[in-house]
Scaffold this active site. Structure first.
Site, PDB file in Angstrom:
ATOM      1  N   CYS A  70     -31.708  -3.819 -20.438  1.00 28.82           N
ATOM      2  CA  CYS A  70     -32.113  -4.572 -21.614  1.00 28.82           C
ATOM      3  C   CYS A  70     -30.995  -4.501 -22.652  1.00 28.82           C
ATOM      4  CB  CYS A  70     -33.411  -4.033 -22.205  1.00 28.82           C
ATOM      5  SG  CYS A  70     -33.252  -2.396 -22.904  1.00 28.82           S
ATOM      6  N   CYS A 107     -30.000  -1.290 -23.927  1.00 33.97           N
ATOM      7  CA  CYS A 107     -29.105  -0.480 -23.094  1.00 33.97           C
ATOM      8  C   CYS A 107     -27.637  -0.749 -23.437  1.00 33.97           C
ATOM      9  CB  CYS A 107     -29.306  -0.801 -21.618  1.00 33.97           C
ATOM     10  SG  CYS A 107     -31.014  -0.817 -21.108  1.00 33.97           S
ATOM     11  N   ASP A 151     -10.531 -37.329 -32.594  1.00 36.36           N
ATOM     12  CA  ASP A 151      -9.162 -37.759 -32.377  1.00 36.36           C
ATOM     13  C   ASP A 151      -9.207 -39.068 -31.593  1.00 36.36           C
ATOM     14  OD1 ASP A 151      -6.287 -37.538 -31.788  1.00 36.36           O
ATOM     15  OD2 ASP A 151      -7.001 -37.101 -29.768  1.00 36.36           O
ATOM     16  N   ASP A 200      -8.348 -33.940 -27.555  1.00 39.61           N
ATOM     17  CA  ASP A 200      -8.007 -33.823 -26.146  1.00 39.61           C
ATOM     18  C   ASP A 200      -7.422 -32.457 -25.809  1.00 39.61           C
ATOM     19  OD1 ASP A 200      -5.434 -34.065 -27.109  1.00 39.61           O
ATOM     20  OD2 ASP A 200      -5.364 -36.206 -26.695  1.00 39.61           O
ATOM     21  N   ASP A 202      -4.169 -31.390 -30.017  1.00 44.38           N
ATOM     22  CA  ASP A 202      -5.064 -31.178 -31.139  1.00 44.38           C
ATOM     23  C   ASP A 202      -5.515 -29.735 -31.258  1.00 44.38           C
ATOM     24  OD1 ASP A 202      -5.140 -33.847 -32.010  1.00 44.38           O
ATOM     25  OD2 ASP A 202      -6.453 -34.325 -30.332  1.00 44.38           O
TER      26      ASP A 202
HETATM   27  P1  ADP Z   1      -3.749 -39.339 -32.067  1.00 42.91           P
HETATM   28  O1  ADP Z   1      -4.011 -38.595 -33.313  1.00 42.91           O
HETATM   29  O2  ADP Z   1      -4.301 -40.732 -32.136  1.00 42.91           O
HETATM   30  O3  ADP Z   1      -4.192 -38.631 -30.846  1.00 42.91           O
HETATM   31  P2  ADP Z   1      -1.024 -38.375 -31.951  1.00 42.91           P
HETATM   32  O4  ADP Z   1      -1.131 -37.502 -33.135  1.00 42.91           O
HETATM   33  O5  ADP Z   1      -0.955 -37.741 -30.627  1.00 42.91           O
HETATM   34  O6  ADP Z   1      -2.146 -39.508 -31.958  1.00 42.91           O
HETATM   35  O7  ADP Z   1       0.282 -39.295 -32.116  1.00 42.91           O
HETATM   36  C1  ADP Z   1       0.459 -40.093 -33.268  1.00 42.91           C
HETATM   37  C2  ADP Z   1       1.531 -41.113 -33.062  1.00 42.91           C
HETATM   38  O8  ADP Z   1       2.761 -40.451 -32.831  1.00 42.91           O
HETATM   39  C3  ADP Z   1       1.318 -41.994 -31.855  1.00 42.91           C
HETATM   40  O9  ADP Z   1       0.562 -43.132 -32.180  1.00 42.91           O
HETATM   41  C4  ADP Z   1       2.752 -42.371 -31.478  1.00 42.91           C
HETATM   42  O10 ADP Z   1       3.183 -43.450 -32.227  1.00 42.91           O
HETATM   43  C5  ADP Z   1       3.530 -41.140 -31.883  1.00 42.91           C
HETATM   44  N1  ADP Z   1       3.795 -40.238 -30.740  1.00 42.91           N
HETATM   45  C6  ADP Z   1       3.338 -38.972 -30.570  1.00 42.91           C
HETATM   46  N2  ADP Z   1       3.805 -38.438 -29.428  1.00 42.91           N
HETATM   47  C7  ADP Z   1       4.570 -39.382 -28.847  1.00 42.91           C
HETATM   48  C8  ADP Z   1       5.344 -39.446 -27.637  1.00 42.91           C
HETATM   49  N3  ADP Z   1       5.395 -38.440 -26.765  1.00 42.91           N
HETATM   50  N4  ADP Z   1       5.995 -40.582 -27.389  1.00 42.91           N
HETATM   51  C9  ADP Z   1       5.924 -41.610 -28.226  1.00 42.91           C
HETATM   52  N5  ADP Z   1       5.239 -41.607 -29.361  1.00 42.91           N
HETATM   53  C10 ADP Z   1       4.574 -40.530 -29.692  1.00 42.91           C
HETATM   54 MG    MG Z   2      -4.605 -37.236 -29.200  1.00 41.10          MG
END
Ligand code: ADP
Ligand code: MG
Length: 696
Positions: A16, A19, A397, A591, A595
């Site tokens: 439990c 414990c 996001d 994702d 983020d």
């Molecule tokens: P979200 O917040 O919509 O997920 P991100 O923060 O990942 O988007 O990216 C914001 C913007 O930065 C994208 O719309 C793009 O224009 C640019 N960006 C980010 N990473 C890349 C990459 N690897 N290649 C090209 N553009 C990128």
């Molecule tokens: Mg994203």
């Protein structure tokens, strides 16, 4: 600074929640122990300690001192002692149960008036001896606890038993002991039931693998498999490791990871996961991860450890049970002083069972977390269930979360006289090692045109902005308008943005050379899922994106939610904090890969489609193992349902105990009934909580 070591110690015999507290205290008291987490369902203690001061033997001894056991593999496998134990234990148990039931029927039946004065024939010392024998396991625990200066729930009842014996009511004492033991069984049964969720999951772990060695196939235990080994999987078999398919073709049921039982096709080069099942076709798989390192291993571990992330209500429950026993003791004393009636006093002591307070929350949480894991929803603790049930703000996001995460490149605009092929080759080469969904779109477009990419040098990815790298002698930058510096946005760009497309600016040797536009479709189930969230009580849903204003507006207007655009990762954290400062409980859905900081800052961070991505599973508090938006409202539903069950459990226990104590104190509850009454709340909680195991 001393070097701390962390060790996982299996502990058996914990029935439990009470414990786990004993084990925890016992280990904590050792010098050099920094922290202890004891898990009831996983039956283990995680101990962080200074190896210079403590070792495993001392920990085992402390656990044994508290009345539990650290299984010692060597002696447990000694065949002689084992067979003897196996033989005597069931016989003793059956004998005990028969003895107990006969004793109880005689005594209780007499009390009910079924038959005449049998107990009067029995001399007092014999009755006394019967109580001692029958109650031995309980008395032993109480005595051990008392010697450690601990009060456990049975301590009070034992005082009740002594009181009954002193006034010569050995028959009442028998009944009390009977119900103490029934209570113990109920508790053990309940705990086993709660463990079921974790055990079911653990039992899905693969045990053996068929390895290809020197041209022949051998079956080996899973812990002998190494990364790099080649595993052969036949139709209908469980894939034993995480790995890459070398050859073969199969449909794989990935329900163990994603909860989705629709099989997926895999072929050469595909990633496969341990504990998933190859249904048709066979595979040769090169092992990348084994055992606890696999995605499935991590899932099991997180579910096991979820118990440690306790909900706030559980802490309240634990506190209440801490105060409960002294309060009951005081009520008993007052009852005696006022009524001078030993029977009422005994009844007060008997009706109190604090264990059900401690039980009310964890049983429900364990059941829910286990059931959710089977459906592709990984929840890392009761804490997050509690917060999710209260959440009023959901921040989402965009790229990769709200949208399919598989954007397609739709337009290539050349501005500087470069050819389309050249522009795409440079951009795709620079994006070669980016994990961003947009990078994949660029690479896919290059693959479609069968362009030859080169190896980028000095590759740097800046989250929320883009990437830069040197391709041959050329400096290439790909990213949002931010990489443009102060330069203005060309007209073509505005046109594309209005169509809701995401733009990637390509700079070659610090000059704007072209624009790539990508469009990403919303996941089809999203609108219904968001509507469901609102129905479940979420007040505010907001889109947070690093993408530009016009694209964000186009997407969010389709969904009828608010948006904030042009955000850098640190802006997202700031927004989460702002809402928290206004006392909102914030859920962030992302994702997981780019983020992660915002997910961690939110009260509840939820990673979307985390199946197979470690970062996401690790960063989030809740991971949705497949890319399916219907899982999000489902998580809210599970949380709200669980909290309803928890509140019912607590409310029920509280009312039950108040009524019981009142009746007992005023002499309306004979001690025999009081003893019977105390095992009921446990069973009620069990019944109520097990509804959560059947979560659809
Ligand atoms: P979200 O917040 O919509 O997920 P991100 O923060 O990942 O988007 O990216 C914001 C913007 O930065 C994208 O719309 C793009 O224009 C640019 N960006 C980010 N990473 C890349 C990459 N690897 N290649 C090209 N553009 C990128
Ligand atoms: Mg994203």
């Amino acid at each position: 600074m001393t070097n701390l070591r962390t060790l996982e110690v299996p502990v058996v015999g914990m029935d439990c929640t009470e414990c786990t507290m004993h084990v925890q205290h016992a280990i904590k008291e050792l010098p050099g122990v920094k922290s202890v987490t004891v898990l009831l369902a996983a039956e283990k203690a995680t101990v962080q300690f200074d190896p210079a001061q403590v070792d495993l033997a001392m920990i085992s001894k402390a656990v044994a001192g508290a009345g539990y056991k650290v299984p010692d593999t060597a002696s447990d496998q000694a065949p002689n002692s084992r067979t003897l134990q196996d033989f005597t234990k069931p016989i003793l148990t059956i004998f005990g149960v028969v003895f107990g039931v006969i004793l109880f029927v005689v005594v209780f039946g007499e009390w009910l008036g079924w038959f005449e004065k049998i107990t009067a024939w029995v001399p007092w010392p014999v009755g006394f001896a019967l109580v001692l024998i029958f109650g031995y396991p309980v008395f032993k625990n109480v005595l051990q606890a008392t010697l450690r200066r601990q009060v456990i729930s049975h301590t009070l009842m034992t005082v009740g038993v002594i009181a009954a014996l002193v006034v010569g009511e050995w028959a009442t004492a028998v009944v009390v002991v009977f119900f103490m033991r029934v209570g113990d069984y109920a508790e053990k049964f309940t705990t086993d039931h709660a463990r079921k969720a974790v055990r079911d999951l653990t039992s899905m772990s693969p045990q053996t693998a068929r390895l290809e060695r020197n041209g022949s196939e051998v079956d080996v235990p899973i812990n002998e498999v190494q990364p790099g080994d080649i595993v052969v999987v036949r139709p209908g078999e469980k894939i034993p490791v995480d790995g890459l398919v070398l050859d073969g073709q199969a449909t794989v049921n990935q329900a163990a990871i994603t909860g989705e039982s629709m099989p997926v096709e895999v072929g050469q080069g595909a990633k496969v996961f341990a504990a998933t099942i190859a249904q048709m076709g066979s595979l040769r798989v090169q092992t990348t991860l084994v055992g606890p390192d696999t995605t499935f291993g991590k899932i099991v571990r997180m579910v096991e450890e979820a118990e440690a992330n306790r909900a706030e209500v559980q802490r309240i429950g634990d506190k209440v049970s801490g105060y409960y026993l002294p309060v009951v003791a005081v009520i008993a004393v007052i009852t005696y002083l006022i009524s001078r009636d030993p029977l009422s006093t005994a009844a007060v002591l008997l009706v109190a069972c604090s264990c059900s307070f401690a039980l009310a929350t964890p049983i429900a949480m364990l059941a829910s977390i286990g059931a959710a894991a089977k459906h592709g929803l990984l929840i890392k603790g009761g804490r997050y269930i509690e917060l999710l049930a209260k959440a009023d703000t959901v921040l989402i996001d965009k790229t990769g979360t709200l949208t399919t995460g598989k954007p397609r490149l739709t337009d290539v605009v050349c501005l500087n006289g470069l050819s389309e092929e050249r522009l795409l080759t440079l951009a795709a080469s620079a994006e070669r090692y980016s994990e961003h969904p947009l990078a994949e779109a660029v690479r896919q477009a290059a693959r479609d045109k069968e362009l030859r990419l080169s190896e980028p040098k000095e590759f740097v990815a800046e989250p929320g902005r883009g990437v830069h790298a040197r391709v041959g002698e050329t400096l290439v930058e790909v990213g949002s308008w931010r990489i443009q510096g102060d330069h203005s946005i060309p007209l073509e760009a505005v046109e594309l943005e209005k169509q809701g497309k995401t733009l990637l600016f390509v700079r070659v040797n610090q000059e704007l050379a072209g624009i790539l536009a990508a469009s990403d479709t919303l996941r089809p189930e999203t609108p219904a899922a968001l509507a469901e969230l609102k129905r479940l009580g979420v007040r505010r849903i907001e889109l947070l994106t690093g993408d530009n204003e016009r694209t964000a507006a186009a997407v969010s207007s389709q969904l009828g939610i608010d948006y904030r655009a042009n955000l850098l990762p640190e802006d997202k954290i700031r927004i989460v904090k702002e809402y928290q400062a206004q006392n909102h409980i914030v859920v962030m859905v992302g994702d997981g890969v780019n983020d992660a900081p915002a997910l961690a800052q939110a009260n509840v961070g939820i990673a979307m489609g985390a199946g197979g991505t470690d970062v996401a599973i690790e960063a989030a508090h809740i991971a949705l193992m497949r890319e399916d938006w219907t899982l999000l409202p489902r998580a809210f539903q599970i949380a709200q349902r669980t909290m309803r069950v928890v509140k019912m459990n607590l409310g029920f226990t509280m009312i039950y105990n108040i009524i019981g104590l009142t009746l007992a104190a005023f002499g309306f509850l004979p001690p025999i009934l009081a003893a019977a009454a105390q095992s009921l709340p446990d069973l009620g909680i069990l019944g109520n909580s097990s509804r959560l195991l059947r979560q659809k």
